[in-house]
Structure formats: C-alpha cells, structure tokens
Design an enzyme around this catalytic site. Structure first.
Site, PDB file in Angstrom:
ATOM      1  N   ASP A 117       0.846  -1.186   0.000  1.00 25.73           N
ATOM      2  CA  ASP A 117       0.000   0.000   0.000  1.00 25.73           C
ATOM      3  C   ASP A 117       0.887   1.242   0.000  1.00 25.73           C
ATOM      4  OD1 ASP A 117       0.847  -0.646   2.670  1.00 25.73           O
ATOM      5  OD2 ASP A 117      -0.600   0.810   3.434  1.00 25.73           O
TER       6      ASP A 117
ATOM      7  N   GLU B  39      -0.192  -1.193   5.649  1.00 23.08           N
ATOM      8  CA  GLU B  39       0.921  -0.846   6.541  1.00 23.08           C
ATOM      9  C   GLU B  39       0.942   0.638   6.859  1.00 23.08           C
ATOM     10  OE1 GLU B  39       5.090   0.537   7.428  1.00 23.08           O
ATOM     11  OE2 GLU B  39       3.752   1.055   5.761  1.00 23.08           O
TER      12      GLU B  39
END
Length: 220
Positions: free
Chosen positions: A79, A145
């Site tokens: 991400d 994350e």
C-alpha cells in the site's frame, strides 16, 4: 555461494523486474484500496512458477517457494500514501516514468520496488537451487501498513500459525524490503505504543470557563 552467478541472474531479469514494477505503480494502491496491485502481484508470481500463491482474508498476497517446514519470510508492504495535489508532481505518479537510472512513481521506492526484488529474488533462489533443504520461502505483499502498521502480520501469525510462539518456532528469518538506499540494516529496534488518559469536564462553547479542557492540560 556464487555471488557472480546470482548477480548475472538478476541482470538477466532486469527488464522483467522493471516492467513488473511499472505495472504495480500503474495501479493506485492507497491503504484499503490495494486489490488491483494484489492481483497484479499474484499474476506475476504465478507466471514465475511459485509453488503456491494465495490471497488471505485480510488481502495480503503470499507466494511460496520450496517445501520445507522452516520458513524464510520476505515482506514488502504494497500500500502507499496518497499523491496529494497531482499538479505538484513533475511526472504522472502512476505512469512509472523510467530512465536509465530510476523508475519514478508513487510506491516505486516505498515499497513496491522491494516487492519486485522479493518476487524475482525468490525465483532466482529456485532457479539456482539456493533454497536451503528443509526450508521454504514466504514472499508477502502486505496491506494497510501505512495506516495500520503491524496488523497485516498479526493476521498472518494468527491465520497460518498457532499464535506468536508457533510462528517464532517456524519462521527462522524475516527480511523487510523497506528502502535503505542499498544498505543492509538490522531491524531489531522494537515497537512501543503509549496511551495517555487525561480527564476533563465538558462544557458549552459559549462558556468555556465552566469546563476543564483535557487537551490544554495534556499539551505540555
């Protein structure tokens, strides 16, 4: 271990790794919006002949190489943060602009570049017979994350293992592909979260003197 042979194999995959990285960059993948890049990574792992490729219930994509009981894990969060005002970018952050030296785009460094390296690194290990006997390689493209650091691996530990102690007994080594300007770093700095509770008294905005502002109290 023949390092020159490893470097030669990596050089042979340079064009494919660059193409793969640009493919990942082309899919916007802010936290909780990683589906397209996850499918891109899954397809690449399958194309390269990973022994098993799966997407877990949280959305992490996991590729396995080898058949042993012990695990060497390689993690890359896939991400990204947002791009802010696109007009402030010198080039389209989702085009993967490329020169002889760099590939430019959101996630190219943090951390989809690491994902490209991990996927092809595992392929090279298989090609050259470098997976140790009794081990398997676990390549993880982890999600969320940026917003929820650690939650992805908490889920993995609870799903694939019987809790933290079981995970520690089976995972021999973990490599995080966070960008370090080409250096190798030890990551044993730990983590700590602190909660502070401050009590106040609520009041109407027209009469703040009647209240006790908890934010003011904790500011110092």
């Amino acid at each position: 271990m023949d390092f020159e042979k490893i470097k030669s194999a990596a050089e042979g995959y340079k064009a494919e790794m660059s193409r793969f990285l640009r493919d990942m960059i082309s899919h916007p993948s802010e936290s909780c919006e990683e589906k397209e890049v996850v499918m891109c990574i899954k397809a690449e792992m399958e194309k390269l002949g990973f022994d098993k490729v799966e997407i877990d219930g949280l959305g992490n994509v996991i590729g396995w190489m080898g058949q042993g009981e012990k695990i060497i894990a390689i993690d890359s969060h896939i991400d990204t943060v947002g791009i802010g005002n696109i007009d402030n970018w010198e080039a389209d952050p989702y085009k993967g602009y490329e020169t002889d030296d760099i590939i430019f785009g959101r996630g190219g460094s943090d951390q989809e570049g690491g994902m490209a390296s991990a996927v092809y690194g595992a392929k090279i290990m298989k090609d050259l017979g470098l997976i140790p006997e009794g081990y398997k390689i676990m390549v993880v493209g982890s999600v969320q994350e940026e917003d929820c650091d650690g939650m992805c691996w908490q889920y993995i530990v609870n799903k694939y293992f019987q809790g933290p102690e079981d995970a520690r007994s089976k995972i021999e080594f973990v490599i995080s592909t966070e960008p370090t300007d080409g250096g190798i770093y030890r990551g044993h700095r730990g983590r700590m979260e602190i909660r502070v509770d401050v009590k106040g008294v609520s009041c109407h905005g027209s009469a703040p003197h009647r209240g006790d502002n908890a934010i003011y109290k904790m500011a110092d």
